[in-house]
Scaffold this active site. Structure first.
Site, mmCIF file in Angstrom:
data_model
loop_
_atom_site.group_PDB
_atom_site.id
_atom_site.type_symbol
_atom_site.label_atom_id
_atom_site.label_comp_id
_atom_site.label_asym_id
_atom_site.label_seq_id
_atom_site.Cartn_x
_atom_site.Cartn_y
_atom_site.Cartn_z
ATOM 1 N N SER A 108 -31.809 -16.141 20.446
ATOM 2 C CA SER A 108 -30.795 -15.509 19.596
ATOM 3 C C SER A 108 -31.469 -15.217 18.256
ATOM 4 O O SER A 108 -32.551 -15.762 17.982
ATOM 5 C CB SER A 108 -29.656 -16.524 19.395
ATOM 6 O OG SER A 108 -28.831 -16.161 18.316
ATOM 7 N N TYR A 166 -26.709 -25.296 17.772
ATOM 8 C CA TYR A 166 -27.048 -24.017 18.413
ATOM 9 C C TYR A 166 -28.363 -23.474 17.843
ATOM 10 O O TYR A 166 -29.256 -23.058 18.591
ATOM 11 C CB TYR A 166 -25.902 -23.030 18.184
ATOM 12 C CG TYR A 166 -26.048 -21.709 18.911
ATOM 13 C CD1 TYR A 166 -25.862 -21.626 20.286
ATOM 14 C CD2 TYR A 166 -26.361 -20.540 18.225
ATOM 15 C CE1 TYR A 166 -25.998 -20.412 20.962
ATOM 16 C CE2 TYR A 166 -26.486 -19.323 18.890
ATOM 17 C CZ TYR A 166 -26.309 -19.266 20.260
ATOM 18 O OH TYR A 166 -26.430 -18.060 20.920
HETATM 19 N N1 LIG Z 1 -22.674 -13.524 22.650
HETATM 20 C C1 LIG Z 1 -23.493 -13.511 21.615
HETATM 21 O O1 LIG Z 1 -23.135 -13.084 20.510
HETATM 22 C C2 LIG Z 1 -24.907 -14.010 21.777
HETATM 23 C C3 LIG Z 1 -25.854 -13.739 20.773
HETATM 24 C C4 LIG Z 1 -27.152 -14.215 20.917
HETATM 25 C C5 LIG Z 1 -27.493 -14.946 22.039
HETATM 26 N N2 LIG Z 1 -26.548 -15.210 22.989
HETATM 27 C C6 LIG Z 1 -26.928 -16.009 24.146
HETATM 28 O O2 LIG Z 1 -26.781 -15.213 25.314
HETATM 29 C C7 LIG Z 1 -26.531 -16.061 26.440
HETATM 30 C C8 LIG Z 1 -25.318 -15.565 27.208
HETATM 31 O O3 LIG Z 1 -24.207 -15.564 26.334
HETATM 32 P P1 LIG Z 1 -22.828 -14.801 26.642
HETATM 33 O O4 LIG Z 1 -22.417 -14.129 25.402
HETATM 34 O O5 LIG Z 1 -22.940 -14.023 27.903
HETATM 35 O O6 LIG Z 1 -21.873 -16.072 26.829
HETATM 36 P P2 LIG Z 1 -20.838 -16.451 27.965
HETATM 37 O O7 LIG Z 1 -20.166 -17.675 27.524
HETATM 38 O O8 LIG Z 1 -20.020 -15.240 28.324
HETATM 39 O O9 LIG Z 1 -21.798 -16.749 29.198
HETATM 40 C C9 LIG Z 1 -22.540 -17.929 29.316
HETATM 41 C C10 LIG Z 1 -22.466 -18.374 30.760
HETATM 42 O O10 LIG Z 1 -23.257 -19.564 30.912
HETATM 43 C C11 LIG Z 1 -22.560 -20.433 31.782
HETATM 44 N N3 LIG Z 1 -22.963 -21.815 31.563
HETATM 45 C C12 LIG Z 1 -22.684 -22.623 30.497
HETATM 46 N N4 LIG Z 1 -23.171 -23.852 30.705
HETATM 47 C C13 LIG Z 1 -23.782 -23.831 31.920
HETATM 48 C C14 LIG Z 1 -24.455 -24.820 32.677
HETATM 49 N N5 LIG Z 1 -24.599 -26.071 32.250
HETATM 50 N N6 LIG Z 1 -24.953 -24.454 33.892
HETATM 51 C C15 LIG Z 1 -24.787 -23.202 34.359
HETATM 52 N N7 LIG Z 1 -24.170 -22.220 33.668
HETATM 53 C C16 LIG Z 1 -23.659 -22.545 32.467
HETATM 54 C C17 LIG Z 1 -21.089 -20.228 31.439
HETATM 55 O O11 LIG Z 1 -20.237 -20.676 32.480
HETATM 56 C C18 LIG Z 1 -21.029 -18.734 31.197
HETATM 57 O O12 LIG Z 1 -20.680 -18.025 32.361
HETATM 58 C C19 LIG Z 1 -26.372 -17.474 25.867
HETATM 59 O O13 LIG Z 1 -27.589 -18.185 26.007
HETATM 60 C C20 LIG Z 1 -26.083 -17.217 24.399
HETATM 61 O O14 LIG Z 1 -26.439 -18.309 23.579
HETATM 62 C C21 LIG Z 1 -25.266 -14.739 22.898
#
Ligand SMILES: NC(=O)c1ccc[n+]([C@@H]2O[C@H](COP(=O)([O-])OP(=O)(O)OC[C@H]3O[C@@H](n4cnc5c(N)ncnc54)[C@H](O)[C@@H]3O)[C@@H](O)[C@H]2O)c1
Length: 256
Positions: free
Chosen positions: A142, A155
């Protein structure tokens, strides 16, 4: 012929927003796709949403549990016989609060998913790729893996650790022609940002979103598709000489 023709890709957090949109792009580029996520229910919904783009294999697993990770890698090998792309993407945001108000349990929970989960994925997928002599891993960090900001210390810590894991793995895997890079999205217009905005101020979440947006020179949050396009490039052979790199997809946020 698609950009991922003949490839098998695993996406962790595959039922989440970024994971699912990336799966859509991968399917459209002729990849076989395996989604990993916590529950059968989440995975069934993702599978149904993706049906117009193609069929996906789904495997329930908790990325923090070593036996689950070993199991999903074994099952993909049994079913598909190869792993070419690993989008190591599952993550959680944790509690929004000042560092001194974070409990040890909250801290450990975030690190378990965002660091141990990424480590375990590498530990079990890399041997397969190194034996093949090919493969591309994309770890989701991120902008929070490159900078500090208030109220998200577990985080931020976890996403900085993903950079370390990426560099360490890239150097070790390069001799087997396996590549490992990390991606660094700015806020993306997803559930996770709604949770963070509300965590900052339940009553003024829209104002918080406006404030976050002001820090992005292109003037908007990323869409999941913006992130997925970068992941597709790193997954494909178009990036064959790129490894160990931290890729921002942040609308210019890092240039301020
Ligand atoms: N959304 C944002 O603004 C953003 C920005 C930068 C980075 N990210 C990163 O991108 C990635 C995806 O984020 P997103 O926005 O799609 O979030 P999201 O919450 O929609 O998706 C994350 C998924 O990971 C799964 N998950 C959580 N814990 C788990 C575990 N222990 N085992 C298996 N699966 C698990 C959840 O069930 C969920 O489906 C993450 O690593 C997040 O930190 C997101």
């Amino acid at each position: 012929m698609g950009r991922l023709s003949g490839k098998v890709a695993i996406i962790t957090g595959g039922a989440g927003e970024i994971g699912k949109v990336t799966a859509e792009k991968f399917l459209s580029e002729d990849s076989k796709v395996v989604l990993i996520d916590l529950s059968a229910e989440l995975l069934e919904k993702a599978k149904a949403d993706l049906a117009p783009y193609g069929e996906v294999l789904t495997i329930e697993a908790d990325v923090t549990k070593e036996a689950d990770v070993a199991n999903y890698v074994n099952r993909v090998m049994e079913k598909c016989g190869q792993i070419d792309v690993f989008f190591n993407n599952a993550g959680i945001e944790g509690k929004v609060a000042p560092l001194v108000e974070q409990s040890v349990e909250d801290f450990d929970k975030v690190l378990a998913v965002n660091v141990r989960g990424v480590f375990l994925g590498l530990k079990y997928v890399l041997p397969v790729m190194m034996k093949q002599g090919s493969g591309s891993v994309i770890n989701t960090s991120s902008v929070a893996g490159l900078h500090g900001s208030p109220n998200l210390s577990p985080y931020i810590t976890s996403k900085h650790a993903v950079v370390g894991l990426t560099k360490a793995a890239a150097v070790e895997a390069a001799k087997a022609k396996v590549r490992v890079n990390s991606i660094h999205p700015s806020p993306v217009d997803t559930r996770m940002m709604r949770s963070i905005e509300t965590g900052f101020s339940a009553d003024h979440a829209e104002f918080i979103q406006e404030e976050f947006t002001k820090a992005i020179p292109l003037g908007r949050y990323a869409e999941s598709a913006d992130v997925a396009s970068l992941v597709l490039f790193l997954a494909s052979d178009e990036s064959s000489f790129i490894t160990g790199v931290q890729y921002r997809v942040d609308g210019g946020m890092g240039s301020r």
